[in-house]
Scaffold this active site. Structure first.
Site, short mmCIF file in Angstrom:
data_model
loop_
_atom_site.label_atom_id
_atom_site.label_comp_id
_atom_site.label_asym_id
_atom_site.label_seq_id
_atom_site.Cartn_x
_atom_site.Cartn_y
_atom_site.Cartn_z
N GLU A 94 1.13 -1.23 -0.04
CA GLU A 94 0.04 0.00 0.05
C GLU A 94 0.74 1.43 -0.11
O GLU A 94 0.72 2.32 0.84
CB GLU A 94 -1.04 0.06 1.32
CG GLU A 94 -1.92 -1.13 1.15
CD GLU A 94 -3.00 -1.10 1.97
OE1 GLU A 94 -2.88 -0.54 3.22
OE2 GLU A 94 -4.06 -1.96 2.12
N GLU A 97 -5.44 -8.48 -1.76
CA GLU A 97 -6.02 -8.21 -0.24
C GLU A 97 -7.30 -7.74 -0.67
O GLU A 97 -7.31 -6.63 -1.25
CB GLU A 97 -5.02 -7.27 0.48
CG GLU A 97 -5.32 -7.33 2.10
CD GLU A 97 -4.83 -6.41 2.79
OE1 GLU A 97 -3.23 -6.66 2.54
OE2 GLU A 97 -4.98 -5.61 3.48
#
Length: 306
Positions: free
Chosen positions: A166, A284
């Protein structure tokens, strides 16, 4: 849902792997999912049989804390200390270390269970803060390369090495520009080609494990083509934050849920127009981020989300 149901009760405490909830403790899912591999009793036969039942099950070891972890190998060998909770640190933890004794235990478990492993590497080593708030400077890959070399020397099978978590676009906690990230991916590819030279199978190179930002993703695909990046990974939490008081309404609204299709269309368009061999995976996903919402994402209504 079978394996998740089993994992929730491992070790005598109810664990919800979907939302990252442990009774009495709330942590962001990505943090808990990563800590899980350190805290779990790998000798538990219920856990082993649960993973075996889904063989070959792809397991991703990663999450927010992967970019705060070093590996207890290399020359010089770093001091290996565990994570410590600290409110002043990014994600609430200090830097931690993965000792090779635990890495050995994990790989023994993976081999017994027949699991296929994607491992998330720390992409923040060596970075400096730039004037715009992003992180720059080339990735210091020495410690990651030491882990990869240790893994190969031990004969452990890793299906893919994923760089960072991220850090794409505006990032979560930290961000890195696409041009620098692409250069780091190319370095990871070179490391893997060198260390795995002469071996019949080479692992996949994956990145960035982040939320889709079309400009950022377009640039990294362009700079890593035709074959430096095998898989571009993105995350989906289309319900937004767990604190949202309107989660139930979103879950029961088909038109809202269908909105996520736009993400897939955008990513497909980027790949199709780039002329690259890179494919896309959802690395994810969890509905609502930051541990979901008690009595919503851990209740029956959440099943409508899937």
């Amino acid at each position: 849902m079978g394996i998740l149901s089993v994992l929730r009760w491992i070790g005598g405490r109810r664990r919800n792997v979907i939302t990252g909830h442990v009774v009495g403790v709330w942590l962001p899912c990505s943090i808990w999912c990563f800590l899980f591999s350190f805290m779990q009793n790998l000798s538990n036969p219920i856990l082993l049989n649960a993973v075996k039942a889904f063989s070959p099950l792809k397991l991703r070891l990663g999450g927010s804390l992967q970019d705060k972890i070093i590996y207890g190998t290399g020359d010089p060998k770093p001091q290996c200390t565990p994570f410590i909770k600290s409110t002043s640190e990014m994600f609430g933890f200090t830097q931690g270390c993965l000792p090779m004794s635990r890495w050995d235990e994990l790989n023994e478990f993976f081999q017994k269970a027949g699991a296929v492993i994607i491992f998330g590497l720390n992409a923040l080593n060596g970075r400096v803060t730039l004037s715009d708030g992003s992180l720059g400077g080339p990735w210091n890959y020495s410690n990651a390369a030491a882990l990869i070399r240790y893994t190969v020397n031990k004969g452990y099978a890793i299906h893919g090495w994923e760089l960072g978590n991220e850090l794409s676009g505006s990032g979560v906690g930290a961000r890195i520009g696409a041009d620098q990230y692409a250069a780091d991916v190319i370095n990871l590819r070179s490391i893997i080609n060198e260390i795995y030279q002469g071996l019949p199978d080479k692992p996949l190179v994956l990145a960035p494990g982040g939320f889709l930002d079309t400009n950022w993703f377009t640039e990294i695909i362009s700079r890593t083509k035709p074959n430096s990046l095998d898989v571009i990974t993105h995350h989906i939490y289309n319900l937004g934050p767990g604190v949202d008081q309107h989660l139930t309404e979103k879950i029961l609204d088909p038109s809202y849920l269908d909105g996520e299709a736009g993400t897939f269309r955008d990513l497909q368009r980027i790949l199709s127009s780039a002329g690259t061999s890179t494919i896309a995976w959802v690395g994810e996903a969890g509905g609502a981020y930051n541990s979901g919402h008690h009595l919503v994402t851990d209740s029956f209504v959440f099943s409508f989300c899937w």
